[in-house]
Design a protein around this motif. Structure first.
Motif, short mmCIF file in Angstrom:
data_model
loop_
_atom_site.label_atom_id
_atom_site.label_comp_id
_atom_site.label_asym_id
_atom_site.label_seq_id
_atom_site.Cartn_x
_atom_site.Cartn_y
_atom_site.Cartn_z
N PRO A 2 9.61 10.31 2.15
CA PRO A 2 8.19 10.64 1.96
C PRO A 2 7.48 9.53 1.18
N LEU A 3 6.22 9.34 1.47
CA LEU A 3 5.45 8.30 0.81
C LEU A 3 5.54 8.40 -0.71
N TRP A 4 5.47 9.63 -1.25
CA TRP A 4 5.47 9.77 -2.71
C TRP A 4 6.81 9.35 -3.31
N VAL A 5 7.90 9.50 -2.57
CA VAL A 5 9.21 9.05 -3.06
C VAL A 5 9.25 7.53 -3.10
N SER A 6 8.71 6.90 -2.05
CA SER A 6 8.63 5.45 -2.03
C SER A 6 7.79 4.93 -3.19
N LEU A 7 6.64 5.58 -3.42
CA LEU A 7 5.78 5.19 -4.53
C LEU A 7 6.49 5.35 -5.87
N GLY B 214 0.79 -1.22 0.00
CA GLY B 214 0.00 0.00 0.00
C GLY B 214 0.82 1.27 0.00
N ASP B 215 1.99 1.25 0.65
CA ASP B 215 2.83 2.45 0.68
C ASP B 215 4.00 2.36 -0.29
N GLY C 149 5.20 17.94 -1.54
CA GLY C 149 4.57 18.97 -0.72
C GLY C 149 3.18 18.62 -0.26
N ASP C 150 2.57 17.59 -0.84
CA ASP C 150 1.24 17.16 -0.41
C ASP C 150 1.37 16.48 0.96
N VAL C 151 0.63 16.98 1.95
CA VAL C 151 0.77 16.48 3.32
C VAL C 151 0.49 14.99 3.40
N ALA C 152 -0.61 14.56 2.79
CA ALA C 152 -0.98 13.15 2.87
C ALA C 152 0.04 12.25 2.20
N MET C 153 0.65 12.73 1.12
CA MET C 153 1.60 11.92 0.37
C MET C 153 3.04 12.08 0.86
N SER C 154 3.23 12.93 1.87
CA SER C 154 4.58 13.17 2.37
C SER C 154 4.85 12.52 3.73
#
Length: 202
Positions: free
Chosen positions: A162-167, A39-40, A144-149
């Motif tokens: 950050p989550l978006w980097v992992s994705l 999921g992450d 910069g998106d809080v939920a994705m960071s």
């Protein structure tokens, strides 16, 4: 080299395929793969987007780089319009920019390598195009998106990212796999497609 005549109707299929792939990917990238604890790490969009490079490369092989770029532009315009209806504006803008940069790089690399062994051009073009596409999309869409960071530690890494980097990292790994897997349909379809060089020589 003279440009072979191109029937505009023949471009409908690759342009429509391109728009469909990108629009679907824009929606699917917002849905994580929940199975196996991914999921992450991964979204479903990673599995559909590599098909865009297959469409571009087959178009380039058949019609040449100029027509391939035209299909990219048409696919880009249609995909952005569809994306604004199917996804958040930021996702649509990020997708459009990433698509354009990644696909135009794919066309340029494929064109440089098209006379080498059959697999080199599509593989190198897809890998380089995917790298640029992934970096541009995830940075513009989620940085910069809080939920994705939210910080995560993918695969037990010592450093949280950050989550978006992992994705983005796992997305690119899937695209690498996709570039190799799609060599099979490319190799099969290229035998049924008269190449640009043969058409131009007539």
């Amino acid at each position: 080299m003279a440009r072979p005549a191109v029937d505009p109707v023949s471009l409908i299929v690759p342009a429509a395929a391109m728009a469909l792939v990108v629009a679907a990917s824009n929606v699917l990238v917002q849905h994580p793969v929940e199975a196996f604890g991914l999921g992450d790490k991964l979204t479903w969009g990673a599995f559909t987007y590599p098909l865009a490079f297959l469409v571009t490369d087959l178009t380039n092989r058949r019609f040449g780089p100029a027509v391939a770029r035209r299909v990219v532009y048409v696919g880009f315009a249609v995909a952005v319009l569809l994306s604004f209806g199917l996804a958040a504006p930021r996702i649509a803008i990020a997708s459009g920019a990433a698509f354009l940069f990644g696909q135009l790089l794919d066309v340029a690399v494929f064109s440089k390598l098209r006379r080498l062994a059959w697999w080199r051009a599509p593989l190198a073009a897809s890998l380089l195009g995917s790298a640029v596409d992934t970096a541009v999309f995830f940075t513009l869409a989620f940085a910069g998106d809080v939920a994705m960071s939210a910080p995560v530690t993918p695969l037990g890494a010592a450093v949280a990212v950050p989550l978006w980097v992992s994705l983005a990292g796992f997305d690119f790994l899937v695209k690498i796999l996709g570039a190799f897997v799609l060599l099979a349909p490319y190799g099969a379809l290229m035998r049924a497609i008269r190449p640009f060089e043969a058409a131009a020589a007539q």
